[in-house]
Design an enzyme around this catalytic site. Sequence first.
Site, short mmCIF file in Angstrom:
data_model
loop_
_atom_site.label_atom_id
_atom_site.label_comp_id
_atom_site.label_asym_id
_atom_site.label_seq_id
_atom_site.Cartn_x
_atom_site.Cartn_y
_atom_site.Cartn_z
N GLU A 146 1.01 -1.30 -0.04
CA GLU A 146 -0.04 0.00 0.17
C GLU A 146 0.88 1.22 0.18
O GLU A 146 1.88 1.38 0.91
CB GLU A 146 -0.92 0.05 1.28
CG GLU A 146 -1.76 1.33 1.31
CD GLU A 146 -2.53 1.45 2.47
OE1 GLU A 146 -2.40 0.55 3.52
OE2 GLU A 146 -2.95 2.49 2.95
N LYS A 193 -20.06 12.22 -8.65
CA LYS A 193 -19.40 12.74 -9.72
C LYS A 193 -18.20 11.85 -9.96
O LYS A 193 -17.60 11.51 -8.76
CB LYS A 193 -18.88 14.07 -9.12
CG LYS A 193 -20.09 15.41 -9.12
CD LYS A 193 -20.32 15.60 -10.66
CE LYS A 193 -21.37 16.58 -10.89
NZ LYS A 193 -21.99 16.35 -12.19
N THR A 194 -17.85 11.38 -11.10
CA THR A 194 -16.67 10.61 -11.13
C THR A 194 -15.46 11.15 -11.90
O THR A 194 -14.57 10.70 -11.81
CB THR A 194 -17.35 9.57 -12.47
OG1 THR A 194 -17.42 10.13 -13.42
CG2 THR A 194 -18.53 8.66 -11.93
N GLN A 198 -11.68 9.84 -12.66
CA GLN A 198 -11.12 10.22 -13.93
C GLN A 198 -9.59 10.74 -13.77
O GLN A 198 -8.68 10.35 -14.52
CB GLN A 198 -12.04 10.62 -14.98
CG GLN A 198 -13.44 10.08 -15.09
CD GLN A 198 -14.15 10.89 -16.01
OE1 GLN A 198 -13.72 11.56 -17.28
NE2 GLN A 198 -15.54 10.78 -15.72
N LYS A 229 -19.43 3.74 -16.48
CA LYS A 229 -18.93 4.83 -16.79
C LYS A 229 -17.41 4.99 -16.40
O LYS A 229 -16.57 5.46 -17.40
CB LYS A 229 -19.67 6.18 -16.43
CG LYS A 229 -19.21 7.43 -16.75
CD LYS A 229 -20.34 8.45 -16.50
CE LYS A 229 -19.67 9.96 -16.46
NZ LYS A 229 -20.44 11.11 -16.12
N CYS A 393 -0.03 0.71 30.09
CA CYS A 393 1.36 1.29 30.11
C CYS A 393 1.21 2.49 30.78
O CYS A 393 1.12 2.30 32.11
CB CYS A 393 1.68 1.64 28.72
SG CYS A 393 3.44 1.64 28.25
N GLN A 397 1.02 2.58 35.14
CA GLN A 397 1.88 3.62 36.01
C GLN A 397 0.87 4.56 36.67
O GLN A 397 1.11 4.73 38.16
CB GLN A 397 2.59 4.30 35.13
CG GLN A 397 3.86 3.57 34.44
CD GLN A 397 4.56 4.24 33.24
OE1 GLN A 397 4.45 5.65 33.24
NE2 GLN A 397 5.57 3.39 32.85
N HIS A 525 1.29 -3.40 26.05
CA HIS A 525 0.36 -2.87 25.06
C HIS A 525 -0.40 -4.12 24.57
O HIS A 525 0.00 -4.77 23.37
CB HIS A 525 0.66 -2.14 24.06
CG HIS A 525 1.20 -0.56 24.34
ND1 HIS A 525 0.39 0.38 24.37
CD2 HIS A 525 2.31 -0.27 24.84
CE1 HIS A 525 1.03 1.60 25.13
NE2 HIS A 525 2.18 1.19 25.19
N GLU A 527 -3.31 -4.45 23.27
CA GLU A 527 -4.02 -4.08 22.16
C GLU A 527 -3.56 -4.45 20.65
O GLU A 527 -4.25 -4.68 19.84
CB GLU A 527 -4.57 -2.49 22.09
CG GLU A 527 -3.23 -1.44 22.00
CD GLU A 527 -2.74 -1.16 23.24
OE1 GLU A 527 -2.55 -1.75 24.20
OE2 GLU A 527 -2.14 0.09 23.16
#
Length: 558
Positions: A146, A193-194, A198, A229, A393, A397, A525, A527
């Site tokens: 990416e 709107k294209t 484009q 289109k 974290c 603390q 962490h 997560e």
Amino acid sequence: MERIHLTKFIIITGGVVSSIGKGITSASMGRILRSYGLNVAAIKIDPYLNWDSGTLNPYQHGEVFVTNDGMETDLDLGHYERYLDVELPGISNITTGKVYESVIAKERAGDFLGACVQVIPHITDEIKEMIKITANQDDYDVVLIELGGTVGDIESQPFLEALRQLRNDEGSKNVMFVHVTFIPYLDAAGEFKTKPTQHSTKELRSVGINPDIIVCRSQEPIDDDLKAKIAHFCDVDKDAVVNTPDAGTIYEVPLVLEENNVGKVIVDRLGLDVNPDSSKLAQWRSIVKSLKIEDPVVRIGIVGKYVELEDAYISIRESLLHAAADIGVKAEIVYINSDVDENDKEAMDSFYWELMKLHGILIPGGFGERGVEGKLLAVDYAIEENIPLFGICLGMQSMVIQFARRNGYPNANSSEFDKNNSHPVIDMMEEQKKIKNMGGTMRLGSYDCKIIEGTKTFDAYQETDIEERHRHRFEFNNEYRDCLQDIYVKNENKGIIISGTSPDDFLVEIIELPDHPWAIGCQFHPEFKSRPNRPHPLFKSFVDAAYGYSKNWWNPFK
Ligand code: GLN
């Protein structure tokens, strides 16, 4: 570099505007291919000059995602890890800073034998080399790449050129391009709107890249005529124009892409040896169903200072959603600003009013003193009210500081905020101070941790040997370990519980507060390791406790 395994590449570029979900689109295509049984990796290119994301302001760029090997990366790597259910190496995040650093180091070492060092070929070669190093980490069938930003950005140009060359180096059968654009709806005209799509496709073609698929993001679905289109003007096959309108949950995007036959288009275009059978997404489909549960609602507050931008806590948000879906409840997440002024009565009233509405309080990580006072107040409130409390974290603390303040050390603090404090219960370890002189000070990446049996933490993990990812400088100060653990009230130990340590017992990694239904703080962490199909045990246990609390909750709104 010699290639070991025939890996195919899918390159994702963006057009029209940024923040349209290229990361989610890339991760979703990866999910589809993983479901077909392919081995997939993902690379994020960030064309900015920073070497890594570590020094970027979370307000602008969102969370810093930390890989197992300790690289501070763009948050898109978090999407990739969650959707693909893989662990990516830090080199999967390429930046202009890293590319130039490497080229200049080679120039200083005389590797270019007197040649004039230029963007083409030296920078573009280095970019391709970095891509190939990642591709060679394993027998990947597909590597997604990416490119951050939008086509037309000055900083992106060397990368687009390198990616164009990659198609020639690898053969056009092995490399395909996906362009993600935005289709605006004009109220005044009453239509989509294209033209911007484009134009950005034209821009891409001007650097020699023809997209194979165009993914059109829009707020509402667009019709087939519009797709036809776009196919016509942008010179792509009709079935390769795909619309992904805003989805109820971001985890639905793989299903939307699959309904539009994206999997089959990719498999056919790259000649992948798999059956693009959409029934293989059945597990994902059932996760999405659980993520859409509307009740019962468990209200979790994230009390932090980066609350203006939700992306600053993106992995925490996703982990809560994964855990809630697995339990069968809906996590409603409330962001509460911890940057409070205790002298402002009105602001304090509304701060406590927000806390009162919660079934669980989560204190996330952070750096610097601003916002810490609000975190400490929220910890205190959770202790007083017996609300499930999860500290991550700096959150952990804050729990240690507040516990010490309540138990004989009223001035306790972290030396991050008060260097001359007489009771630095959170401090920098000697080892860390030594590293400082060598330039880096953070404990970063995955470390082993030993869980102590008989604790709530063990109940959550159900195992003693775990690994978790860190990103911090300060630690629980071992000088306060005994005195905070040995607090007796009427012969009963009411001290802090150390429920996880480094394997050598030197570093405190997890604590629990005594006499509380659920108050756990971890120095790492968690997560970063939650997946929709494998919620993290601590998050699951926390949301479960919050759900329990919600059942007996006194409703202040009645
Ligand atoms: N600022 C704290 C430290 O460096 C906590 C860091 C964090 O929360 N990620 O130790």
